[in-house]
Design a protein around this motif. Structure first.
Motif, PDB file in Angstrom:
ATOM      1  N   ALA A 178       4.833  -6.397   8.867  1.00  0.00           N
ATOM      2  CA  ALA A 178       4.747  -5.206   8.029  1.00  0.00           C
ATOM      3  C   ALA A 178       5.983  -4.338   8.164  1.00  0.00           C
ATOM      4  CB  ALA A 178       3.509  -4.387   8.394  1.00  0.00           C
ATOM      5  N   GLY A 179       6.236  -3.587   7.116  1.00  0.00           N
ATOM      6  CA  GLY A 179       7.324  -2.622   7.118  1.00  0.00           C
ATOM      7  C   GLY A 179       7.299  -1.840   5.826  1.00  0.00           C
ATOM      8  N   LYS A 180       8.118  -0.816   5.770  1.00  0.00           N
ATOM      9  CA  LYS A 180       8.185   0.021   4.575  1.00  0.00           C
ATOM     10  C   LYS A 180       9.443  -0.298   3.774  1.00  0.00           C
ATOM     11  CE  LYS A 180       5.347   3.964   5.705  1.00  0.00           C
ATOM     12  NZ  LYS A 180       5.271   5.431   5.674  1.00  0.00           N
ATOM     13  N   ASP A 181       9.287  -0.242   2.443  1.00  0.00           N
ATOM     14  CA  ASP A 181      10.429  -0.461   1.568  1.00  0.00           C
ATOM     15  C   ASP A 181      11.145   0.862   1.300  1.00  0.00           C
ATOM     16  OD1 ASP A 181       8.944   0.897  -0.369  1.00  0.00           O
ATOM     17  OD2 ASP A 181       8.627  -0.865  -1.627  1.00  0.00           O
ATOM     18  N   GLU A 182      12.127   0.827   0.412  1.00  0.00           N
ATOM     19  CA  GLU A 182      12.931   2.020   0.131  1.00  0.00           C
ATOM     20  C   GLU A 182      12.130   3.116  -0.575  1.00  0.00           C
ATOM     21  OE1 GLU A 182      13.065  -0.715  -3.277  1.00  0.00           O
ATOM     22  OE2 GLU A 182      13.441  -1.001  -1.167  1.00  0.00           O
ATOM     23  N   ASN A 183      10.971   2.783  -1.116  1.00  0.00           N
ATOM     24  CA  ASN A 183      10.106   3.774  -1.769  1.00  0.00           C
ATOM     25  C   ASN A 183       8.983   4.257  -0.856  1.00  0.00           C
ATOM     26  OD1 ASN A 183      11.507   3.691  -4.283  1.00  0.00           O
ATOM     27  ND2 ASN A 183      10.528   1.726  -4.679  1.00  0.00           N
ATOM     28  N   ASP A 184       9.063   3.912   0.417  1.00  0.00           N
ATOM     29  CA  ASP A 184       8.090   4.321   1.422  1.00  0.00           C
ATOM     30  C   ASP A 184       6.726   3.647   1.245  1.00  0.00           C
ATOM     31  OD1 ASP A 184       8.012   5.748   3.838  1.00  0.00           O
ATOM     32  OD2 ASP A 184       6.895   7.391   2.926  1.00  0.00           O
ATOM     33  N   ASN A 185       6.708   2.472   0.594  1.00  0.00           N
ATOM     34  CA  ASN A 185       5.487   1.679   0.453  1.00  0.00           C
ATOM     35  C   ASN A 185       5.406   0.676   1.598  1.00  0.00           C
ATOM     36  OD1 ASN A 185       4.799   2.772  -2.128  1.00  0.00           O
ATOM     37  ND2 ASN A 185       6.334   1.443  -3.047  1.00  0.00           N
ATOM     38  N   TRP A 186       4.226   0.493   2.133  1.00  0.00           N
ATOM     39  CA  TRP A 186       4.015  -0.554   3.128  1.00  0.00           C
ATOM     40  C   TRP A 186       3.971  -1.906   2.426  1.00  0.00           C
ATOM     41  CZ3 TRP A 186       4.409  -0.179   8.169  1.00  0.00           C
ATOM     42  CH2 TRP A 186       4.229   1.059   8.777  1.00  0.00           C
ATOM     43  N   LEU A 187       4.655  -2.904   2.994  1.00  0.00           N
ATOM     44  CA  LEU A 187       4.594  -4.274   2.521  1.00  0.00           C
ATOM     45  C   LEU A 187       4.049  -5.126   3.649  1.00  0.00           C
ATOM     46  CD1 LEU A 187       8.112  -4.576   0.836  1.00  0.00           C
ATOM     47  CD2 LEU A 187       5.955  -3.901  -0.228  1.00  0.00           C
ATOM     48  N   PHE A 188       3.133  -6.045   3.330  1.00  0.00           N
ATOM     49  CA  PHE A 188       2.480  -6.877   4.328  1.00  0.00           C
ATOM     50  C   PHE A 188       2.663  -8.355   4.014  1.00  0.00           C
ATOM     51  CE2 PHE A 188       0.327  -2.824   4.396  1.00  0.00           C
ATOM     52  CZ  PHE A 188       0.215  -2.568   5.750  1.00  0.00           C
ATOM     53  N   PHE A 189       2.910  -9.128   5.067  1.00  0.00           N
ATOM     54  CA  PHE A 189       3.145 -10.562   4.955  1.00  0.00           C
ATOM     55  C   PHE A 189       2.369 -11.285   6.031  1.00  0.00           C
ATOM     56  CE2 PHE A 189       6.721  -8.349   3.225  1.00  0.00           C
ATOM     57  CZ  PHE A 189       7.127  -9.093   2.137  1.00  0.00           C
TER      58      PHE A 189
ATOM     59  N   SER B 214       0.840  -1.191   0.000  1.00  0.00           N
ATOM     60  CA  SER B 214       0.000   0.000   0.000  1.00  0.00           C
ATOM     61  C   SER B 214       0.876   1.242   0.000  1.00  0.00           C
ATOM     62  CB  SER B 214      -0.898   0.010   1.243  1.00  0.00           C
ATOM     63  OG  SER B 214      -1.634   1.210   1.316  1.00  0.00           O
ATOM     64  N   ARG B 215       0.504   2.195  -0.815  1.00  0.00           N
ATOM     65  CA  ARG B 215       1.201   3.488  -0.816  1.00  0.00           C
ATOM     66  C   ARG B 215       0.577   4.434   0.208  1.00  0.00           C
ATOM     67  NH1 ARG B 215       4.653   3.760  -5.021  1.00  0.00           N
ATOM     68  NH2 ARG B 215       4.210   2.490  -6.845  1.00  0.00           N
ATOM     69  N   ASP B 216      -0.669   4.175   0.550  1.00  0.00           N
ATOM     70  CA  ASP B 216      -1.397   5.003   1.505  1.00  0.00           C
ATOM     71  C   ASP B 216      -1.567   4.232   2.806  1.00  0.00           C
ATOM     72  OD1 ASP B 216      -1.875   7.010  -0.498  1.00  0.00           O
ATOM     73  OD2 ASP B 216      -3.388   5.654  -1.333  1.00  0.00           O
ATOM     74  N   ASP B 217      -2.068   4.904   3.800  1.00  0.00           N
ATOM     75  CA  ASP B 217      -2.328   4.246   5.079  1.00  0.00           C
ATOM     76  C   ASP B 217      -3.697   3.581   5.067  1.00  0.00           C
ATOM     77  OD1 ASP B 217       0.148   5.006   5.925  1.00  0.00           O
ATOM     78  OD2 ASP B 217      -0.538   6.641   7.186  1.00  0.00           O
TER      79      ASP B 217
END
Length: 76
Positions: free
Chosen positions: A63-74, A10-13
């Motif tokens: 969850a965490g953010k990548d280098e492009n400030d996108n949230w990644l979920f697992f 997700s790019r947004d919250d």
């Protein structure tokens, strides 16, 4: 290394798991970090495990953010 299943990004919250928007609840630390791989670029990250309480249920995720400030979920 346990392979954690990628759920989405997700790019947004705003992000839903099982119809529950995670950003509408307080995230609690599960006290662990897990290595995860971004399937879009193969990069390895170490993200924290979290859970939320909603109603009488508990939902766990990584969850965490990548280098492009996108949230990644697992899945945890």
């Amino acid at each position: 290394m346990k392979a954690h299943k990628f759920i989405g990004s997700s790019r947004d919250d705003v992000f839903c798991i099982k119809g529950v928007d995670l950003f509408r609840y307080k995230w609690y630390s599960a006290g662990e970090c897990s290595p995860v791989v971004n399937p879009e670029n193969g990069r390895l990250y170490s993200f924290s495990a979290y859970y939320i309480n909603y109603g009488d249920k508990k939902l766990e995720f990584i969850a965490g953010k990548d280098e492009n400030d996108n949230w990644l979920f697992f899945e945890n």
